[in-house]
Structure formats: structure tokens, C-alpha cells
Write a protein that holds these residues in place. Structure first.
Motif, PDB file in Angstrom:
ATOM      1  N   SER A  43       0.853  -1.190   0.000  1.00 55.04           N
ATOM      2  CA  SER A  43       0.000   0.000   0.000  1.00 55.04           C
ATOM      3  C   SER A  43       0.883   1.232   0.000  1.00 55.04           C
ATOM      4  CB  SER A  43      -0.894  -0.015   1.245  1.00 55.04           C
ATOM      5  OG  SER A  43      -1.266   1.302   1.598  1.00 55.04           O
ATOM      6  N   THR A  44       0.797   2.040  -1.054  1.00 58.32           N
ATOM      7  CA  THR A  44       1.648   3.237  -1.093  1.00 58.32           C
ATOM      8  C   THR A  44       1.232   4.223  -0.002  1.00 58.32           C
ATOM      9  OG1 THR A  44       0.272   3.930  -2.957  1.00 58.32           O
ATOM     10  CG2 THR A  44       2.488   3.201  -3.458  1.00 58.32           C
ATOM     11  N   GLY A  45      -0.078   4.261   0.333  1.00 59.53           N
ATOM     12  CA  GLY A  45      -0.524   5.137   1.416  1.00 59.53           C
ATOM     13  C   GLY A  45       0.130   4.741   2.736  1.00 59.53           C
ATOM     14  N   LEU A  95       3.851   5.554   2.667  1.00 62.99           N
ATOM     15  CA  LEU A  95       4.091   6.996   2.817  1.00 62.99           C
ATOM     16  C   LEU A  95       3.826   7.458   4.246  1.00 62.99           C
ATOM     17  CD1 LEU A  95       2.554   8.264  -0.550  1.00 62.99           C
ATOM     18  CD2 LEU A  95       4.942   8.489   0.152  1.00 62.99           C
ATOM     19  N   ARG A  96       2.742   6.949   4.860  1.00 61.18           N
ATOM     20  CA  ARG A  96       2.458   7.338   6.249  1.00 61.18           C
ATOM     21  C   ARG A  96       3.593   6.909   7.180  1.00 61.18           C
ATOM     22  NH1 ARG A  96      -2.751   6.795   4.415  1.00 61.18           N
ATOM     23  NH2 ARG A  96      -2.734   4.540   4.548  1.00 61.18           N
ATOM     24  N   ASN A  97       4.183   5.767   6.852  1.00 59.84           N
ATOM     25  CA  ASN A  97       5.318   5.281   7.609  1.00 59.84           C
ATOM     26  C   ASN A  97       6.517   6.230   7.480  1.00 59.84           C
ATOM     27  OD1 ASN A  97       6.207   3.271   9.268  1.00 59.84           O
ATOM     28  ND2 ASN A  97       7.281   2.197   7.611  1.00 59.84           N
ATOM     29  N   GLY A 105      -4.680  16.431   0.624  1.00 62.87           N
ATOM     30  CA  GLY A 105      -5.498  15.504  -0.162  1.00 62.87           C
ATOM     31  C   GLY A 105      -5.067  15.452  -1.612  1.00 62.87           C
ATOM     32  N   GLU A 106      -3.806  15.833  -1.871  1.00 67.42           N
ATOM     33  CA  GLU A 106      -3.297  15.793  -3.249  1.00 67.42           C
ATOM     34  C   GLU A 106      -2.330  14.641  -3.425  1.00 67.42           C
ATOM     35  OE1 GLU A 106      -1.696  19.657  -4.095  1.00 67.42           O
ATOM     36  OE2 GLU A 106      -3.594  20.592  -3.517  1.00 67.42           O
ATOM     37  N   LEU A 107      -2.051  14.314  -4.683  1.00 60.04           N
ATOM     38  CA  LEU A 107      -1.094  13.243  -4.945  1.00 60.04           C
ATOM     39  C   LEU A 107       0.325  13.699  -4.638  1.00 60.04           C
ATOM     40  CD1 LEU A 107      -2.218  11.631  -8.332  1.00 60.04           C
ATOM     41  CD2 LEU A 107      -2.486  10.727  -6.021  1.00 60.04           C
ATOM     42  N   VAL A 108       1.088  12.829  -4.049  1.00 61.34           N
ATOM     43  CA  VAL A 108       2.516  13.047  -3.850  1.00 61.34           C
ATOM     44  C   VAL A 108       3.170  12.934  -5.247  1.00 61.34           C
ATOM     45  CG1 VAL A 108       4.568  12.024  -2.766  1.00 61.34           C
ATOM     46  CG2 VAL A 108       2.399  12.094  -1.512  1.00 61.34           C
ATOM     47  N   PRO A 109       4.174  13.781  -5.560  1.00 64.35           N
ATOM     48  CA  PRO A 109       4.758  13.738  -6.913  1.00 64.35           C
ATOM     49  C   PRO A 109       5.220  12.330  -7.321  1.00 64.35           C
ATOM     50  CG  PRO A 109       5.580  15.638  -5.706  1.00 64.35           C
ATOM     51  CD  PRO A 109       4.758  14.842  -4.730  1.00 64.35           C
ATOM     52  N   ASP A 157      -2.030  -1.633  -3.718  1.00 61.23           N
ATOM     53  CA  ASP A 157      -3.191  -0.901  -3.210  1.00 61.23           C
ATOM     54  C   ASP A 157      -2.822   0.585  -3.151  1.00 61.23           C
ATOM     55  OD1 ASP A 157      -4.953   0.289  -1.398  1.00 61.23           O
ATOM     56  OD2 ASP A 157      -4.341  -0.965   0.287  1.00 61.23           O
ATOM     57  N   GLY A 158      -3.404   1.365  -4.043  1.00 66.05           N
ATOM     58  CA  GLY A 158      -3.103   2.805  -4.046  1.00 66.05           C
ATOM     59  C   GLY A 158      -2.077   3.204  -5.091  1.00 66.05           C
ATOM     60  N   PHE A 159      -1.690   2.282  -5.917  1.00 67.54           N
ATOM     61  CA  PHE A 159      -0.754   2.554  -7.009  1.00 67.54           C
ATOM     62  C   PHE A 159      -1.116   1.633  -8.167  1.00 67.54           C
ATOM     63  CE2 PHE A 159       3.062   2.394  -9.506  1.00 67.54           C
ATOM     64  CZ  PHE A 159       3.671   3.621  -9.327  1.00 67.54           C
ATOM     65  N   LYS A 196       0.666   8.111 -15.682  1.00 57.39           N
ATOM     66  CA  LYS A 196       2.138   8.077 -15.649  1.00 57.39           C
ATOM     67  C   LYS A 196       2.615   6.936 -14.752  1.00 57.39           C
ATOM     68  CE  LYS A 196       6.157  10.000 -16.440  1.00 57.39           C
ATOM     69  NZ  LYS A 196       6.832   9.057 -17.158  1.00 57.39           N
ATOM     70  N   GLN A 197       1.969   6.801 -13.595  1.00 56.51           N
ATOM     71  CA  GLN A 197       2.362   5.731 -12.666  1.00 56.51           C
ATOM     72  C   GLN A 197       2.075   4.353 -13.260  1.00 56.51           C
ATOM     73  OE1 GLN A 197       0.638   6.410  -8.781  1.00 56.51           O
ATOM     74  NE2 GLN A 197       1.746   8.336  -8.471  1.00 56.51           N
ATOM     75  N   ALA A 198       0.980   4.243 -14.022  1.00 55.72           N
ATOM     76  CA  ALA A 198       0.672   2.962 -14.668  1.00 55.72           C
ATOM     77  C   ALA A 198       1.771   2.610 -15.667  1.00 55.72           C
ATOM     78  CB  ALA A 198      -0.692   3.036 -15.359  1.00 55.72           C
ATOM     79  N   VAL A 239      -9.937  15.731  -6.916  1.00 57.40           N
ATOM     80  CA  VAL A 239      -8.621  16.073  -7.471  1.00 57.40           C
ATOM     81  C   VAL A 239      -7.847  14.816  -7.839  1.00 57.40           C
ATOM     82  CG1 VAL A 239      -6.432  17.255  -7.013  1.00 57.40           C
ATOM     83  CG2 VAL A 239      -8.561  18.184  -6.112  1.00 57.40           C
ATOM     84  N   GLN A 240      -7.883  13.828  -6.967  1.00 57.38           N
ATOM     85  CA  GLN A 240      -7.077  12.634  -7.245  1.00 57.38           C
ATOM     86  C   GLN A 240      -7.828  11.647  -8.117  1.00 57.38           C
ATOM     87  OE1 GLN A 240      -5.641  10.359  -4.050  1.00 57.38           O
ATOM     88  NE2 GLN A 240      -4.939  12.069  -2.857  1.00 57.38           N
ATOM     89  N   TYR A 241      -9.026  11.300  -7.682  1.00 55.52           N
ATOM     90  CA  TYR A 241      -9.642  10.122  -8.256  1.00 55.52           C
ATOM     91  C   TYR A 241     -10.365  10.401  -9.572  1.00 55.52           C
ATOM     92  CZ  TYR A 241     -12.217   5.894  -8.876  1.00 55.52           C
ATOM     93  OH  TYR A 241     -12.724   4.762  -9.423  1.00 55.52           O
TER      94      TYR A 241
HETATM   95  P1  AMP Z   1      -4.323   6.155   0.711  1.00 55.66           P
HETATM   96  O1  AMP Z   1      -3.967   5.559   2.019  1.00 55.66           O
HETATM   97  O2  AMP Z   1      -4.132   5.201  -0.439  1.00 55.66           O
HETATM   98  O3  AMP Z   1      -5.685   6.801   0.690  1.00 55.66           O
HETATM   99  O4  AMP Z   1      -3.255   7.343   0.442  1.00 55.66           O
HETATM  100  C1  AMP Z   1      -3.148   8.447   1.327  1.00 55.66           C
HETATM  101  C2  AMP Z   1      -2.432   9.611   0.631  1.00 55.66           C
HETATM  102  O5  AMP Z   1      -1.100   9.209   0.258  1.00 55.66           O
HETATM  103  C3  AMP Z   1      -3.074  10.072  -0.664  1.00 55.66           C
HETATM  104  O6  AMP Z   1      -4.128  10.989  -0.425  1.00 55.66           O
HETATM  105  C4  AMP Z   1      -1.898  10.691  -1.395  1.00 55.66           C
HETATM  106  O7  AMP Z   1      -1.608  11.991  -0.883  1.00 55.66           O
HETATM  107  C5  AMP Z   1      -0.746   9.771  -1.009  1.00 55.66           C
HETATM  108  N1  AMP Z   1      -0.558   8.670  -1.968  1.00 55.66           N
HETATM  109  C6  AMP Z   1      -0.828   7.339  -1.785  1.00 55.66           C
HETATM  110  N2  AMP Z   1      -0.538   6.628  -2.874  1.00 55.66           N
HETATM  111  C7  AMP Z   1      -0.064   7.499  -3.791  1.00 55.66           C
HETATM  112  C8  AMP Z   1       0.407   7.390  -5.135  1.00 55.66           C
HETATM  113  N3  AMP Z   1       0.422   6.214  -5.777  1.00 55.66           N
HETATM  114  N4  AMP Z   1       0.824   8.522  -5.759  1.00 55.66           N
HETATM  115  C9  AMP Z   1       0.799   9.708  -5.149  1.00 55.66           C
HETATM  116  N5  AMP Z   1       0.356   9.901  -3.899  1.00 55.66           N
HETATM  117  C10 AMP Z   1      -0.071   8.810  -3.215  1.00 55.66           C
END
Ligand code: AMP
Length: 209
Positions: free
Chosen positions: A33-35, A38-40, A59-63, A84-86, A91-93, A169-171
């Protein structure tokens, strides 16, 4: 043969994370899970975490380049995974396709009212990361983690305003080209995410056969 290199697509709150944990255990592959990753990073105050935090709070995408390297390291050489989350944009695909070949992309569909209802009721354990929902899967004791027995918290981005941004914005903006990308490769399967956890799980399992 059951697919083992899987991506889960869908709006926040569609149950991707819950299903990802179960599917990964069933298949015996890692849940990535990228989320969570990232939280880690944010919690450990790493360079990446410090760079990512402001985007997440808004609530925006990380670059892409920050997330891509993190995911590349995890995926390289893996024979199976549940992502999960990527990818979160086209571009990421494309980046993912340079590292591995996705065998199945499951798209969890859910309407906006239900997304907001679910996310507003989501609570997480700050220690072990377990996810609860006050409506559909509450903890046994009033807002305490079943395992750690400490108070559950709300994710800082699960507020109504940030939820709206995450959806809009994201989805909504990014998902269409990703669906098209996987449809063309004939690996896309639609899942109705409105049902309960068990029925969505069964539908997801079937879609991997
Ligand atoms: P999630 O737990 O998947 O809802 O992700 C929480 C937050 O982490 C998102 O709102 C984004 O800011 C960031 N994030 C998670 N996955 C990605 C990704 N693949 N690309 C960019 N930002 C991400």
C-alpha cells in the motif's frame, strides 16, 4: 490460473485496503500500500516523508518520482503482489509496466455518498495500523483497538473537506485513462464495491481466476 500480480483501483473508501489484505493472504503474496508506506515515512520523519506530508495533508497526490522509486524497490523481482493505491495516474501505470506486467486490475466501484459515509466512519489504530469502521466493522470495545487496546484515531485526511479533494482532485480526474490503459491490455475487471466485505471479497476472488 489465478492472477498473482494485481492492482486494485477505486476511490478512497471503496474497500481496496480491506480487500487487499485478504487477497494478499489468500494468494501468499505481499500487500503493498503506497498510502501505508508513505504514512510510515511521514511518521519516521524521513526525507521522503517530509516531502510527502504537505501533499497528503491537502489531499493531493505526492509527486510521481517520489512514489515511483519507493514502489520500484518493492516490486523489483517479485513474482506476485497486491498493489493498493498505485497506480494513481496514467504516468504511474506506465512506470509500473516498465518494472513488471500486471495480470489483473480490479476496479472497485462505489457512489459518492457511500464513499463519504464510509470514510467519515473510518478509524485506525495508531499503533498497529488496523482499520475499523464504526458502522460496518466496529471494534469490540468503544473506540479501542481490539489488539492493542489503545484509542483509535481518525486519519487526518478523513475530514469532509479533504475527502472531497481526494475524490475530485485525485480520483475522478485520474481514473479514466488508467481504466482505459488496463482495458486495452484486457486485464481490467469491474467489481461492485457496494456490498458487504464478504460478498465483495468473493467477487474479487472470482475476478482473479
Ligand atoms: P491512501 O492511504 O491510499 O488513501 O493514500 C493516502 C495519501 O497518500 C493520498 O491521499 C496521497 O496523498 C498519497 N498517496 C498514496 N498513494 C499514492 C500514489 N500512488 N501517488 C501519489 N500519492 C499517493
Amino acid at each position: 490460473m489465478t492472477a498473482r500480480r494485481i492492482v486494485l483501483l477505486g476511490p478512497p473508501g471503496s474497500g481496496k485496503g480491506t480487500q487487499a489484505v485478504r487477497l494478499a493472504a489468500w494468494l501468499g503474496v505481499p500487500h503493498i500500500s503506497t498510502g501505508d508506506l508513505l504514512r510510515n515515512e511521514v511518521q519516521n520523519r524521513t526525507e521522503l516523508g517530509l516531502q510527502a506530508q504537505s501533499f497528503m495533508d491537502r489531499g493531493e497526490l505526492v509527486p510521481d518520482q517520489l512514489v515511483a522509486e519507493m514502489i520500484r524497490q518493492r516490486i523489483k523481482g517479485a513474482t506476485g503482489f497486491v498493489l493498493d493505491g498505485f497506480p494513481r495516474n496514467i504516468k504511474q501505470a506506465e512506470i509500473l509496466e516498465t518494472v513488471t506486467t500486471v495480470e489483473r486490475a480490479l476496479h472497485f466501484q462505489l457512489n459518492r455518498e457511500e464513499i463519504i459515509r464510509r470514510l467519515s466512519a473510518r478509524r485506525v489504530c495508531p499503533q498497529c495500523g488496523a482499520v475499523y469502521n464504526l458502522i460496518s466493522s466496529p471494534p469490540q470495545h468503544n473506540s479501542l483497538c481490539d489488539k492493542c487496546k489503545i484509542a483509535l484515531v481518525q486519519r487526518s485526511d478523513d475530514t469532509p473537506e479533504v475527502i472531497q479533494r481526494r475524490i475530485d482532485v485525485q480520483y475522478a480526474r485520474e481514473i479514466r485513462p488508467i481504466l482505459e490503459f488496463y482495458r486495452k491490455r484486457n486485464v481490467l475487471r469491474e467489481i461492485d464495491a457496494q456490498g458487504d466485505i464478504e460478498s465483495v471479497y468473493r467477487a474479487a476472488q472470482q475476478a482473479l481466476e
